[in-house]
Structure formats: structure tokens, C-alpha cells
Design a protein around this motif. Structure first.
Motif, PDB file in Angstrom:
ATOM      1  N   LEU A  39       0.826  -1.202   0.000  1.00 29.17           N
ATOM      2  CA  LEU A  39       0.000   0.000   0.000  1.00 29.17           C
ATOM      3  C   LEU A  39       0.864   1.257   0.000  1.00 29.17           C
ATOM      4  O   LEU A  39       1.882   1.316   0.695  1.00 29.17           O
ATOM      5  CB  LEU A  39      -0.918   0.005   1.220  1.00 29.17           C
ATOM      6  N   PRO A  40       0.455   2.291  -0.739  1.00 26.13           N
ATOM      7  CA  PRO A  40       1.259   3.513  -0.788  1.00 26.13           C
ATOM      8  C   PRO A  40       1.140   4.370   0.460  1.00 26.13           C
ATOM      9  O   PRO A  40       2.005   5.205   0.732  1.00 26.13           O
ATOM     10  CB  PRO A  40       0.681   4.249  -2.002  1.00 26.13           C
ATOM     11  N   THR A  41       0.049   4.182   1.211  1.00 22.47           N
ATOM     12  CA  THR A  41      -0.147   4.924   2.449  1.00 22.47           C
ATOM     13  C   THR A  41      -0.535   3.957   3.560  1.00 22.47           C
ATOM     14  O   THR A  41      -0.909   2.817   3.315  1.00 22.47           O
ATOM     15  CB  THR A  41      -1.256   5.990   2.295  1.00 22.47           C
ATOM     16  N   ALA A  42      -0.450   4.435   4.771  1.00 23.13           N
ATOM     17  CA  ALA A  42      -0.672   3.572   5.932  1.00 23.13           C
ATOM     18  C   ALA A  42      -2.135   3.169   6.057  1.00 23.13           C
ATOM     19  O   ALA A  42      -3.033   4.000   5.870  1.00 23.13           O
ATOM     20  CB  ALA A  42      -0.244   4.296   7.205  1.00 23.13           C
ATOM     21  N   PRO A  43      -2.416   1.915   6.362  1.00 25.87           N
ATOM     22  CA  PRO A  43      -3.793   1.531   6.656  1.00 25.87           C
ATOM     23  C   PRO A  43      -4.322   2.261   7.892  1.00 25.87           C
ATOM     24  O   PRO A  43      -3.622   2.380   8.898  1.00 25.87           O
ATOM     25  CB  PRO A  43      -3.702   0.027   6.926  1.00 25.87           C
ATOM     26  N   LYS A  44      -5.527   2.762   7.775  1.00 27.86           N
ATOM     27  CA  LYS A  44      -6.216   3.290   8.948  1.00 27.86           C
ATOM     28  C   LYS A  44      -7.015   2.184   9.625  1.00 27.86           C
ATOM     29  O   LYS A  44      -7.254   2.232  10.835  1.00 27.86           O
ATOM     30  CB  LYS A  44      -7.162   4.429   8.547  1.00 27.86           C
ATOM     31  N   ALA A  45      -7.434   1.189   8.838  1.00 25.47           N
ATOM     32  CA  ALA A  45      -8.231   0.086   9.370  1.00 25.47           C
ATOM     33  C   ALA A  45      -7.882  -1.194   8.635  1.00 25.47           C
ATOM     34  O   ALA A  45      -7.460  -1.166   7.479  1.00 25.47           O
ATOM     35  CB  ALA A  45      -9.727   0.385   9.234  1.00 25.47           C
ATOM     36  N   LEU A  46      -8.058  -2.307   9.323  1.00 23.99           N
ATOM     37  CA  LEU A  46      -7.849  -3.628   8.747  1.00 23.99           C
ATOM     38  C   LEU A  46      -8.994  -4.540   9.157  1.00 23.99           C
ATOM     39  O   LEU A  46      -9.494  -4.468  10.285  1.00 23.99           O
ATOM     40  CB  LEU A  46      -6.550  -4.265   9.256  1.00 23.99           C
ATOM     41  N   ILE A  47      -9.387  -5.427   8.250  1.00 17.71           N
ATOM     42  CA  ILE A  47     -10.194  -6.601   8.590  1.00 17.71           C
ATOM     43  C   ILE A  47      -9.282  -7.806   8.434  1.00 17.71           C
ATOM     44  O   ILE A  47      -8.638  -7.981   7.394  1.00 17.71           O
ATOM     45  CB  ILE A  47     -11.405  -6.741   7.642  1.00 17.71           C
ATOM     46  N   VAL A  48      -9.188  -8.630   9.469  1.00 14.85           N
ATOM     47  CA  VAL A  48      -8.321  -9.818   9.454  1.00 14.85           C
ATOM     48  C   VAL A  48      -9.047 -10.988  10.102  1.00 14.85           C
ATOM     49  O   VAL A  48      -9.938 -10.797  10.930  1.00 14.85           O
ATOM     50  CB  VAL A  48      -6.983  -9.566  10.194  1.00 14.85           C
ATOM     51  N   PRO A  49      -8.675 -12.231   9.756  1.00 15.15           N
ATOM     52  CA  PRO A  49      -9.369 -13.408  10.315  1.00 15.15           C
ATOM     53  C   PRO A  49      -8.855 -13.771  11.703  1.00 15.15           C
ATOM     54  O   PRO A  49      -7.810 -13.271  12.149  1.00 15.15           O
ATOM     55  CB  PRO A  49      -9.049 -14.503   9.302  1.00 15.15           C
ATOM     56  N   HIS A  50      -9.554 -14.685  12.352  1.00 14.12           N
ATOM     57  CA  HIS A  50      -9.198 -15.024  13.735  1.00 14.12           C
ATOM     58  C   HIS A  50      -9.240 -16.521  14.030  1.00 14.12           C
ATOM     59  O   HIS A  50      -9.432 -16.927  15.185  1.00 14.12           O
ATOM     60  CB  HIS A  50     -10.100 -14.279  14.729  1.00 14.12           C
ATOM     61  N   ALA A  51      -9.075 -17.363  13.039  1.00 17.83           N
ATOM     62  CA  ALA A  51      -9.023 -18.805  13.300  1.00 17.83           C
ATOM     63  C   ALA A  51      -7.649 -19.187  13.836  1.00 17.83           C
ATOM     64  O   ALA A  51      -6.755 -18.350  14.002  1.00 17.83           O
ATOM     65  CB  ALA A  51      -9.336 -19.573  12.024  1.00 17.83           C
ATOM     66  N   GLY A  52      -7.468 -20.482  14.115  1.00 18.33           N
ATOM     67  CA  GLY A  52      -6.149 -20.961  14.490  1.00 18.33           C
ATOM     68  C   GLY A  52      -5.127 -20.605  13.431  1.00 18.33           C
ATOM     69  O   GLY A  52      -5.432 -20.539  12.237  1.00 18.33           O
ATOM     70  N   ILE A  58      -1.698 -17.169   7.599  1.00 17.31           N
ATOM     71  CA  ILE A  58      -1.044 -16.529   6.456  1.00 17.31           C
ATOM     72  C   ILE A  58      -1.912 -15.385   5.920  1.00 17.31           C
ATOM     73  O   ILE A  58      -1.389 -14.331   5.527  1.00 17.31           O
ATOM     74  CB  ILE A  58      -0.733 -17.563   5.364  1.00 17.31           C
ATOM     75  N   ILE A  59      -3.224 -15.553   5.924  1.00 15.25           N
ATOM     76  CA  ILE A  59      -4.106 -14.478   5.478  1.00 15.25           C
ATOM     77  C   ILE A  59      -4.027 -13.303   6.450  1.00 15.25           C
ATOM     78  O   ILE A  59      -3.944 -12.133   6.030  1.00 15.25           O
ATOM     79  CB  ILE A  59      -5.546 -14.978   5.337  1.00 15.25           C
ATOM     80  N   ALA A  60      -4.047 -13.585   7.750  1.00 13.89           N
ATOM     81  CA  ALA A  60      -3.895 -12.513   8.732  1.00 13.89           C
ATOM     82  C   ALA A  60      -2.550 -11.812   8.560  1.00 13.89           C
ATOM     83  O   ALA A  60      -2.473 -10.579   8.589  1.00 13.89           O
ATOM     84  CB  ALA A  60      -4.032 -13.078  10.144  1.00 13.89           C
ATOM     85  N   ALA A  61      -1.494 -12.598   8.372  1.00 18.05           N
ATOM     86  CA  ALA A  61      -0.160 -12.017   8.225  1.00 18.05           C
ATOM     87  C   ALA A  61      -0.092 -11.083   7.022  1.00 18.05           C
ATOM     88  O   ALA A  61       0.605 -10.062   7.058  1.00 18.05           O
ATOM     89  CB  ALA A  61       0.882 -13.120   8.107  1.00 18.05           C
TER      90      ALA A  61
END
Length: 275
Positions: A39-52, A58-61
Motif C-alpha cells: 500500500l502507498p499509504t498507511a492503513p487506517k483500518a484492517l479486517i483480518v481473520p481469527h481462526a487458528g 497466512i491471510i492474517a499475516a
């Protein structure tokens, strides 16, 4: 008021390794295999998963990799995860003053804690936090990326998404604050069906459609709240990665979907208040 405590890890050794050394190695491998910072600018928000971590790490990472070039400026994380264990109306903060993981303690931002509690939809409930994994699993990723940060941890129960958006707006602040939503996507559909459902949900999120349902994503209420706030703040969404458990660590008969999506403040205009 009850004495403040440290909230101990509830799912270390289950969702992620219990030893610091093993956890650090697992995280390093996930970051290396995940989508790189783009990304060219900093994320203000993220959606990430929460499984084991074996399932969705890898998707969260990939989502967290987007923070790496900007990590030194992020000093507070406002985290929203759905209630899995305890029935809840509204949003719950913990009484605890810190959250512990094998990598150390993350302090709760008490000024933000007090500010959020002025809102009628926010209560204090250690019970809601005691066994909840949706927030806990995000912390080792954050501890690996950010040099130092405080936490404002919300378990989200049944409430109108506008109530979540109001909490986000209250704590929005500047580039030092990251808004983080913890959510998986569809649950327990066959592989191909799940991919089709999840791709439709991802497209709706990217279009700003704040009518995601719990059938679409277990963190739907917080996702919809973020989309309402993002619309008013004119954030730009960026798809980062997708897979499901059939791609990683499970069979393909009943899978769970995972995505990472970032939001950046690329358009800067005055935001409307949420009513």
C-alpha cells in the motif's frame, strides 16, 4: 470498582503456540509466506481473520504486513471482535489493565477506555473477554509488527452497526490509531460454494455495502460498523488476500473462509457525524 488485573491468554497452545520461541517462529514463517506490503499509504483500518494460525495465519499475516512500513507511527489499536462464548448486547470492554500473550503484556489504553464507557452501548464485562479468542489471536501479530502500542479491546455482541461506528468515530483520532476488525467469513459450506459466497461478500465489502450479515461473516456487525465509518471518512478499501480452511489445514467438505482487507485515508475531506 473491581481491582484491575491482567487478562491471561485463553487459547495459547490451541489457536497458536504456547511458547514464545515457537510462536515467534510460526509468525515469522507466516509473514514470509503472506502477501507483502503493497500500500502507498498507511492503513487506517484492517479486517483480518481469527481462526487458528494453521488455518488463517497466512491471510492474517498478509493484512499485518501492510503495517510494516508504517509501524513506528501506530501507537494505539482499537480492536473489535465478535462474541463467540458469551451472549452480549452492545460492546464490552474488560476490567483488565493489560492482555498477556507468550510475547508479553499489551497495556489497555485507560484514557480511551474511560472515553468509550461514556457511550451507552459500551459496558464492562470480564466474562465476555475471559474465553474470547477473536481478539486474543490478533495480539501476537501486532506485537511482532508494532514497536509499542496500547489496546482498546471490544467484544461485539448484538447491536446495530451504527453503534459500533459511533465507538470507532469516538476513538478515531489520527495516524497513531489503527482500527482493527477481527472476522472470518462463511462457515461450513462445501469448498466451491464457500469460495463463491466469500467472493461475493468480499466484493460487497469493497463496494462499501454495510449490510453484511452473520451468515456472510461472523464479525459482520463490526464489519458493517467499519463500513459506515469508512463511508463517512471516505476511506479507500484494498483487497489483500483470501483463502479458506480447505486451502490450508482442513478438508473441503465444510470450510471456513478468511480474508484480509485494508482501508486507507487516501481522500481527506471533513467527515460527517454518525447519527
Amino acid at each position: 470498582m473491581a481491582a484491575r488485573t491482567i487478562r491471561p491468554p485463553a487459547v495459547s497452545g490451541l489457536f497458536y503456540p504456547a511458547s514464545a520461541r515457537s510462536l515467534q517462529a510460526h509468525l515469522a514463517a507466516s509473514f514470509a509466506r503472506a502477501a507483502p506490503a503493497s500500500l502507498p499509504t498507511a492503513p487506517k483500518a484492517l479486517i483480518v481473520p481469527h481462526a487458528g494460525y494453521d488455518y488463517s495465519g497466512i491471510i492474517a499475516a498478509g493484512g499485518y504486513n501492510q503495517l510494516t512500513p508504517f509501524a513506528s507511527r501506530i501507537r494505539r489499536v482499537v480492536l473489535f471482535g465478535p462474541a463467540h462464548r458469551v451472549p452480549l448486547l452492545g460492546l464490552a470492554l474488560p476490567q483488565a489493565s493489560a492482555f498477556r500473550t507468550p510475547l508479553g503484556d499489551v497495556p489497555v489504553d485507560m484514557d480511551a477506555w474511560n472515553e468509550a464507557l461514556k457511550l451507552p452501548q459500551v459496558e464492562v464485562s470480564d466474562r465476555a473477554h475471559e474465553l474470547e479468542h477473536s481478539l486474543e489471536v490478533q495480539l501476537p501479530f501486532l506485537q511482532s509488527i508494532l514497536p509499542s502500542f496500547t489496546l482498546v479491546p471490544f467484544v461485539v455482541g448484538w447491536t446495530d452497526p451504527v453503534n459500533v461506528a459511533r465507538v470507532m468515530e469516538t476513538l478515531w483520532d489520527g495516524p497513531e490509531t489503527l482500527i482493527l476488525v477481527s472476522s472470518d467469513l462463511s462457515h461450513y459450506h462445501p469448498y466451491d460454494e464457500a469460495r463463491a459466497l466469500d467472493q461475493a461478500t468480499i466484493e460487497r465489502i469493497l463496494q462499501g455495502d454495510a449490510t453484511i450479515t452473520p451468515d456472510d461473516a461472523c464479525g459482520a456487525i463490526a464489519i458493517d460498523g467499519l463500513l459506515l465509518a469508512a463511508r463517512r471518512r471516505q476511506l479507500q478499501p484494498h483487497f489483500i488476500a483470501y483463502c479458506n480452511s480447505g486451502d490450508t489445514f482442513g478438508d473441503r467438505d465444510r470450510v471456513v473462509g478468511y480474508t484480509s482487507i485494508a482501508f486507507t485515508e487516501e481522500v481527506r475531506h471533513g467527515a460527517e457525524a454518525i447519527h
